[in-house]
Design an enzyme around this catalytic site. Structure first.
Site, short mmCIF file in Angstrom:
data_model
loop_
_atom_site.label_atom_id
_atom_site.label_comp_id
_atom_site.label_asym_id
_atom_site.label_seq_id
_atom_site.Cartn_x
_atom_site.Cartn_y
_atom_site.Cartn_z
N LYS A 218 0.83 -1.21 0.00
CA LYS A 218 0.00 0.00 0.00
C LYS A 218 0.86 1.26 0.00
CE LYS A 218 -1.74 1.72 4.09
NZ LYS A 218 -1.47 3.15 4.24
N ASN A 219 1.88 1.27 0.87
CA ASN A 219 2.66 2.49 1.02
C ASN A 219 3.59 2.76 -0.16
OD1 ASN A 219 1.34 2.90 3.38
ND2 ASN A 219 3.08 2.48 4.73
N ARG B 30 -4.33 10.34 4.44
CA ARG B 30 -3.08 11.05 4.61
C ARG B 30 -2.37 11.25 3.27
NH1 ARG B 30 0.18 14.22 7.80
NH2 ARG B 30 2.32 13.81 7.24
N CYS C 236 -5.34 8.17 9.60
CA CYS C 236 -5.54 7.61 10.93
C CYS C 236 -5.08 8.60 11.99
CB CYS C 236 -4.74 6.31 11.07
SG CYS C 236 -5.47 4.95 10.16
N ARG D 282 0.73 14.51 13.02
CA ARG D 282 1.08 14.38 11.61
C ARG D 282 1.11 15.71 10.85
NH1 ARG D 282 -1.39 8.68 9.54
NH2 ARG D 282 0.60 8.58 8.48
N PRO D 283 1.96 16.64 11.27
CA PRO D 283 2.07 17.90 10.52
C PRO D 283 2.72 17.67 9.16
CG PRO D 283 3.80 17.76 12.17
CD PRO D 283 2.93 16.54 12.35
N ILE D 284 2.67 18.69 8.29
CA ILE D 284 3.33 18.56 6.98
C ILE D 284 4.36 19.68 6.78
CG2 ILE D 284 1.50 17.23 5.86
CD1 ILE D 284 0.62 19.82 4.45
N LEU E 43 7.53 19.73 7.02
CA LEU E 43 8.75 19.39 6.28
C LEU E 43 8.50 19.40 4.77
CD1 LEU E 43 10.02 16.51 8.59
CD2 LEU E 43 10.86 18.86 8.48
N ASP F 112 4.45 0.81 12.17
CA ASP F 112 3.19 0.19 11.74
C ASP F 112 3.03 -1.24 12.28
OD1 ASP F 112 2.56 2.45 10.39
OD2 ASP F 112 2.82 1.63 8.38
N ILE G 172 7.69 7.19 16.95
CA ILE G 172 7.32 7.98 15.76
C ILE G 172 5.99 8.73 15.94
CG2 ILE G 172 6.99 7.93 13.24
CD1 ILE G 172 9.72 6.84 13.92
N ARG H 177 -8.59 0.19 4.84
CA ARG H 177 -7.66 1.12 4.18
C ARG H 177 -6.38 0.40 3.76
NH1 ARG H 177 -7.59 6.58 7.36
NH2 ARG H 177 -6.20 6.90 5.64
C1 UD1 Z 1 4.34 6.84 6.29
C2 UD1 Z 1 3.49 5.62 6.13
C3 UD1 Z 1 2.97 5.16 7.48
C4 UD1 Z 1 4.11 4.95 8.45
C5 UD1 Z 1 5.01 6.19 8.50
C6 UD1 Z 1 6.27 5.98 9.33
C7 UD1 Z 1 2.57 5.90 3.91
C8 UD1 Z 1 1.36 6.13 3.07
N1 UD1 Z 1 2.38 5.93 5.23
O1 UD1 Z 1 3.51 7.86 6.83
O2 UD1 Z 1 2.27 3.93 7.29
O3 UD1 Z 1 3.60 4.71 9.73
O4 UD1 Z 1 5.42 6.55 7.19
O5 UD1 Z 1 6.99 4.89 8.84
O6 UD1 Z 1 3.64 5.66 3.42
N2 UD1 Z 1 6.46 14.65 10.53
C9 UD1 Z 1 6.64 16.00 10.81
N3 UD1 Z 1 6.53 16.88 9.77
C10 UD1 Z 1 6.28 16.49 8.48
C11 UD1 Z 1 6.12 15.12 8.22
C12 UD1 Z 1 6.21 14.22 9.27
O7 UD1 Z 1 6.86 16.40 11.96
O8 UD1 Z 1 6.21 17.35 7.60
C13 UD1 Z 1 6.55 13.68 11.65
C14 UD1 Z 1 5.23 12.94 11.87
O9 UD1 Z 1 4.35 13.67 12.70
C15 UD1 Z 1 5.70 11.67 12.51
C16 UD1 Z 1 7.05 11.42 11.83
O10 UD1 Z 1 7.45 12.66 11.28
O11 UD1 Z 1 5.89 11.85 13.89
C17 UD1 Z 1 7.00 10.36 10.76
O12 UD1 Z 1 6.06 10.72 9.78
P1 UD1 Z 1 6.26 10.30 8.26
O13 UD1 Z 1 7.49 9.49 8.12
O14 UD1 Z 1 6.10 11.52 7.42
O15 UD1 Z 1 5.01 9.37 8.04
P2 UD1 Z 1 4.00 9.39 6.80
O16 UD1 Z 1 4.75 9.64 5.55
O17 UD1 Z 1 2.83 10.21 7.16
#
Ligand code: UD1
Length: 418
Positions: free
Chosen positions: A22-23, A92, A116, A121-123, A125, A306, A328, A398
């Site tokens: 999926k990912n 997401r 979920c 989960r901010p964006i 970065l 996960d 995480i 999902r």
């Molecule tokens: C992806 C996976 C998810 C997995 C996660 C960690 C997909 C579709 N989903 O989620 O299944 O659990 O990787 O292996 O691939 N963070 C920030 N700022 C950002 C982005 C992230 O602070 O801009 C933080 C998040 O809050 C979290 C950590 O970084 O604490 C990891 O997040 P991230 O690796 O981005 O996970 P996803 O890509 O959302």
């Protein structure tokens, strides 16, 4: 959504094929919008997040459909930059569409992605990296508007945390930005390497994917290709911890061992016997209650976040005290309170889940609150005696095509009830 009715206490036996990841599939579907022509993504599982992605692609003017088990994606002539709120809020992975829409339309409007509730989960970065590449980004309380009237340019950018999603966003952006981008502090998950493999085959010039630093030279255009994503290491972990919990002898086919190192190491520590009879095949045997174990999740190649709840579900059956420390996401263990409804002794404190293994868990009414926590409830119910009813299965859908069929194939007793 249907509920799952599980009759626990059965040993698991037989063979199961692991589906594609999926990912990997989700970012690749978005990246296909960067290509000229029709991309074919092969052997794509029927997951609700994939359906949402196809709906999103069609809503922005692309053409995306299933053909047998494959998905075909082609950008349209009249692409539009706004993702409907109902779609971006539904998963997401809507965040992956910022860059493709920027490429196709010069701008992207997207409400903050849903998904979920395992953490904030901010964006930030994604946003910081795109700004470094010349994007103009306005953030509103619920929406972000991203513009690149002059296109993106290469940049040196260091991620302050190796976010999987941000690494993927910036890799896609750099693939067509003018000049060279050097990304440091990148995530190294296998799904990143798979996206890079897809983009490289489309003509992107990406070096170093799977390592901490990537160098990407932007190209004028990418061409569509056919691509088969990697196997789903988290679905494999689901089956493996299911066997650890219930006992049994199961052969998994279509697996990549190297992606599962940390999970396999933990299963061995719990007393599972593992062997690799041939390439891509993994056999697990568990003939006793699992031994207790301690696990800390981390970024790849450490133990995957996960798989944390899946491990925990097996540890409920262990002889002794287990502990998992999550590093995480802040709210990974919503499943713990549900485990207790089966008679388990589990509690969360400071991102750690403590489990005192007991024998004789009894079936009960369980509410799934997130994808992997939901799958963990299925494992816990399969190992408990008697009947369980699991609600909130929309979360499970999902990430699992049909979890009843996945475990049903290896002798578990579970079915859907409308
Ligand atoms: C992806 C996976 C998810 C997995 C996660 C960690 C997909 C579709 N989903 O989620 O299944 O659990 O990787 O292996 O691939 N963070 C920030 N700022 C950002 C982005 C992230 O602070 O801009 C933080 C998040 O809050 C979290 C950590 O970084 O604490 C990891 O997040 P991230 O690796 O981005 O996970 P996803 O890509 O959302």
């Amino acid at each position: 959504m249907a509920e799952l009715i599980v009759t626990g206490g059965r040993r698991l036996e037989g063979s199961v094929r692991i589906p594609r990841s999926k990912n990997s599939v989700l970012p690749i579907l978005a990246a296909a919008l960067l290509c000229e022509g029709e991309s074919r993504i092969c052997d794509v599982p029927c997951l609700s997040d994939v359906d949402t992605s196809l709906a999103l692609l069609n809503a922005v003017g692309a053409c995306a459909c299933r053909e047998g088990t494959d998905v075909l994606v082609c950008a349209g002539d009249q692409m539009q930059p706004s993702v409907p709120d109902s779609l971006s809020g539904a998963m997401r992975s809507s965040v992956y569409y910022i860059v493709p829409l920027l490429y196709r339309c010069g701008e992207a409007h997207i409400s903050f992605p849903g998904g979920c509730r395992i953490g904030a989960r901010p964006i930030n970065l994604h946003i910081e990296g795109l700004r470094a590449m010349g994007a103009e980004i306005e953030t509103h309380p619920n929406t972000i508007i991203c513009r690149a009237p002059k296109g993106l340019h290469g940049a040196n950018f260091c991620l302050s945390f190796p976010s999987v999603g941000a690494t993927e966003t910036l890799m896609m952006a750099a693939a067509f930005a003018k000049g060279r981008t050097v990304l440091c502090g990148c995530a190294k998950e296998p799904e990143i390497t798979d996206l890079a493999r897809f983009l490289r085959r489309c003509g992107a010039r990406i070096q170093g994917a799977g390592g901490t630093c990537m160098t990407i030279d932007g190209v004028e255009r990418l061409k569509a290709v056919a691509h088969t994503p990697i196997p789903d290491r988290i679905t494999a972990a689901t089956v493996l911890f299911g066997v650890a919990a219930c006992g049994g002898d199961v052969t998994l086919t279509g697996v990549r061992y190297s992606h599962l190192n940390a999970v396999l190491h933990t299963l061995s520590a719990m007393g599972a016997e593992l062997c690799r009879p041939e390439l891509g095949v993994l056999r697990i045997r568990m003939e006793k209650r699992p031994d207790a174990a301690f696990v800390t999740t981390g970024v790849y190649p450490e133990f995957p976040t996960d798989a944390g709840p899946l491990f925990a579900a097996a540890a409920l059956q262990a002889t002794g005290e287990s502990m998992i420390r999550e590093t995480i996401f802040e709210n990974r263990f919503a499943c713990a309170a549900e485990f207790c409804r089966l008679g388990a002794e589990a509690h969360v404190q400071n991102s750690r889940l403590y489990i005192n293994g007991v024998s004789g868990l009894k079936g009960g009414l369980l509410a799934s609150q997130d994808l992997r926590g939901g799958a963990a409830l299925v494992i816990a119910a399969l190992a408990a005696q008697g009947k369980s009813r699991i609600t909130g299965t929309e979360y499970i859908a999902r990430g699992y095509e049909d979890i009843a069929q996945l475990f049903g194939r290896i002798g578990a007793e579970l079915y859907w009830e409308k």
